[in-house]
Design an enzyme around this catalytic site. Structure first.
Site, PDB file in Angstrom:
ATOM      1  N   LYS A 212       0.823  -1.208   0.000  1.00  0.00           N
ATOM      2  CA  LYS A 212       0.000   0.000   0.000  1.00  0.00           C
ATOM      3  C   LYS A 212       0.867   1.272   0.000  1.00  0.00           C
ATOM      4  O   LYS A 212       2.073   1.203   0.195  1.00  0.00           O
ATOM      5  CB  LYS A 212      -0.948  -0.018   1.216  1.00  0.00           C
ATOM      6  CG  LYS A 212      -1.841  -1.273   1.254  1.00  0.00           C
ATOM      7  CD  LYS A 212      -2.956  -1.251   0.214  1.00  0.00           C
ATOM      8  CE  LYS A 212      -3.476  -2.600  -0.184  1.00  0.00           C
ATOM      9  NZ  LYS A 212      -4.345  -3.289   0.733  1.00  0.00           N
TER      10      LYS A 212
HETATM   11  C1  LIG Z   1      -5.328  -4.539   1.038  1.00  0.00           C
HETATM   12  C2  LIG Z   1      -6.806  -4.409   1.141  1.00  0.00           C
HETATM   13  C3  LIG Z   1      -7.488  -4.713   2.316  1.00  0.00           C
HETATM   14  C4  LIG Z   1      -6.840  -5.405   3.473  1.00  0.00           C
HETATM   15  O1  LIG Z   1      -5.828  -4.684   4.046  1.00  0.00           O
HETATM   16  P1  LIG Z   1      -4.965  -5.397   5.196  1.00  0.00           P
HETATM   17  O2  LIG Z   1      -4.263  -4.264   5.850  1.00  0.00           O
HETATM   18  O3  LIG Z   1      -4.032  -6.324   4.504  1.00  0.00           O
HETATM   19  O4  LIG Z   1      -5.911  -6.086   6.087  1.00  0.00           O
HETATM   20  C5  LIG Z   1      -8.839  -4.442   2.390  1.00  0.00           C
HETATM   21  N1  LIG Z   1      -9.504  -3.917   1.351  1.00  0.00           N
HETATM   22  C6  LIG Z   1      -8.892  -3.637   0.195  1.00  0.00           C
HETATM   23  C7  LIG Z   1      -9.688  -3.044  -0.916  1.00  0.00           C
HETATM   24  C8  LIG Z   1      -7.524  -3.904   0.041  1.00  0.00           C
HETATM   25  O5  LIG Z   1      -6.920  -3.672  -1.131  1.00  0.00           O
END
Ligand SMILES: *Cc1c(COP(=O)(O)O)cnc(C)c1O
Length: 416
Positions: A212
């Protein structure tokens, strides 16, 4: 005549070796693989992490508290709680809002499975509602039809960083007395009609997973403007104890504690916060670089009629530009998306799929009987979509290679 024919044959062979996809035996665009994503790491992150390691406070402590304060400021939210993930944040929000068996939660099928999984963890029911063909985000016009007496919440997702239609969603929520929990895993930098994402709804969950825009390996943040919910969330995120560990063990004196709730163990550590703090400082700087790459992609791919490119931004919104995705018009290709993605990887370009519609995943099909055709717009997008690398450390050649590889495959695999 003979020489002409021979020359034509030679140049055809040469053209073929250049245009033939690597997956079909041709020469790849790149020898060195361009990874799909790569977290940013500067001296500041290393310095901050080392400082934390040497301080001896590796769990949840002063760095986490500071990160929460800084993130709340950035998101224009009254409160921010640092957690182990965005998934944990969404589930915690559902828990605090008392959503459980018999309740229904409306969300988009075009998301990561965790958005829906957490509803099932609460033993509540997921009600999918299809997306808008243009924005790829949940379509407010369809939400109304999915609302029943049992509906308790809407979970919009800001797909790829594009803010969902929050005015319309908030209005529906108000009319039907529903909670709104935003999945902002892609959207830390996004704005909607003058409001920062993180400041609008009952809760907003962010992700700091390794891929991210702010990455702490694993990590997340839950924002809210409700003081009581925030206090409850802080307790439930750490075993349900009445005072958190930092207060318990620090020099402020000894306070006995007790469990006031059978809580979770989803707190963030100071090591993670040490990565997050410098990344938060540079978040808008890296967004600027991604905007540039985005524009180059848009310019290059807008001329290819067999591809659907991301729609222009809606008025008065800021797109976080987390992911850049293209959608194949399947009727114009000889191969499907999976073969196309495999071919791109063989060209030396890392790519991803965001996302296969949740209702078509095995568990959801087998458990709830979902089948292709149930959410046609999500399927039209999700079964034909692929994401290209878009991160600040890409150089000019990297960007050019991505464009060349897509162009090469489009012209080879296009139906005549
Ligand atoms: C990455 C992601 C998540 C989950 O994030 P985590 O921090 O790994 O739990 C949830 N929703 C979307 C749309 C994502 O891309």
């Amino acid at each position: 005549m003979v020489t002409n024919a021979l020359m034509l044959k030679c140049s055809n062979a040469l053209m073929n070796s250049i245009n033939l996809p690597a997956i079909e035996g041709g020469k790849p665009i790149r020898k060195d693989f361009l990874v799909f994503g790569r977290p940013l790491l500067f001296r500041e992150e290393i310095k901050e992490v080392l400082e934390t390691l040497r301080s001896g406070w590796w769990g949840t402590g002063p760095k986490t508290k500071f990160f929460e304060k800084e993130f709340a400021k950035y998101a224009h939210a009254k409160y921010a709680l640092a957690l182990s993930s965005c998934t944990a944040g969404t589930e915690l929000a559902l828990d605090i809002l008392g959503i459980g068996p018999g309740d229904e939660v409306i969300t988009t099928p075009l998301t990561f499975v965790s958005t829906a999984n957490v509803v099932l963890h609460r033993r509540a029911t997921v009600k999918f509602s299809d997306v808008d063909l243009n924005t790829w985000n949940i379509d407010p016009n369809k939400i109304e039809k999915a609302v029943t007496k049992k509906t308790k919440a809407i979970v919009p997702v800001h797909l790829h960083g594009r803010p969902a239609d929050m005015d319309a969603i908030s209005k529906i929520a108000k009319i039907h007395k529903l909670y709104v929990i935003e999945d902002a895993a892609h959207a830390a930098e996004a704005w909607y009609h003058g409001k920062k994402i993180g400041s609008i709804s009952d809760f907003t969950a962010f992700s700091f997973y390794a891929t991210k825009n702010v990455a702490t390996g694993e990590g997340g943040m839950l924002t809210t403007n409700n003081k009581e919910w925030y206090s409850t969330a802080a307790i439930r995120a750490l075993h349900g104890l009445s005072a958190d560990a930092w207060n318990r063990y620090s020099a402020h004196g000894f306070k006995p504690y007790e469990a006031v709730y059978p809580g979770y163990k989803i707190n963030m550590t100071d090591i993670q916060a040490s990565l997050g703090l410098p990344q938060l400082k540079s978040i808008d700087k890296s967004a600027k670089v991604r905007i540039k790459i985005w524009k180059e992609y848009q310019k290059a791919f807008s001329t290819i009629d067999s591809l659907i490119i991301p729609a222009p931004d809606e008025a008065d919104t800021v797109h976080a530009r987390h992911l850049y995705a293209l959608v194949l018009r399947p009727e114009m290709f000889k191969v499907d998306r999976n073969r196309f993605v495999a071919a791109l990887q063989e060209e030396g370009i890392g790519c991803g799929v965001h996302f296969i519609p949740v209702h078509l995943h095995e568990y959801y099909r087998k458990t709830f009987g979902y089948k292709p055709g149930d959410f046609p717009v999500s399927e039209k997008i999700g079964l034909n979509i692929f994401s290209l690398p878009i991160y600040p450390t890409m150089n000019k050649k990297d960007i050019k290679d991505v464009i060349r590889a897509v162009e090469k495959l489009v012209s080879y695999y296009r139906r005549n």
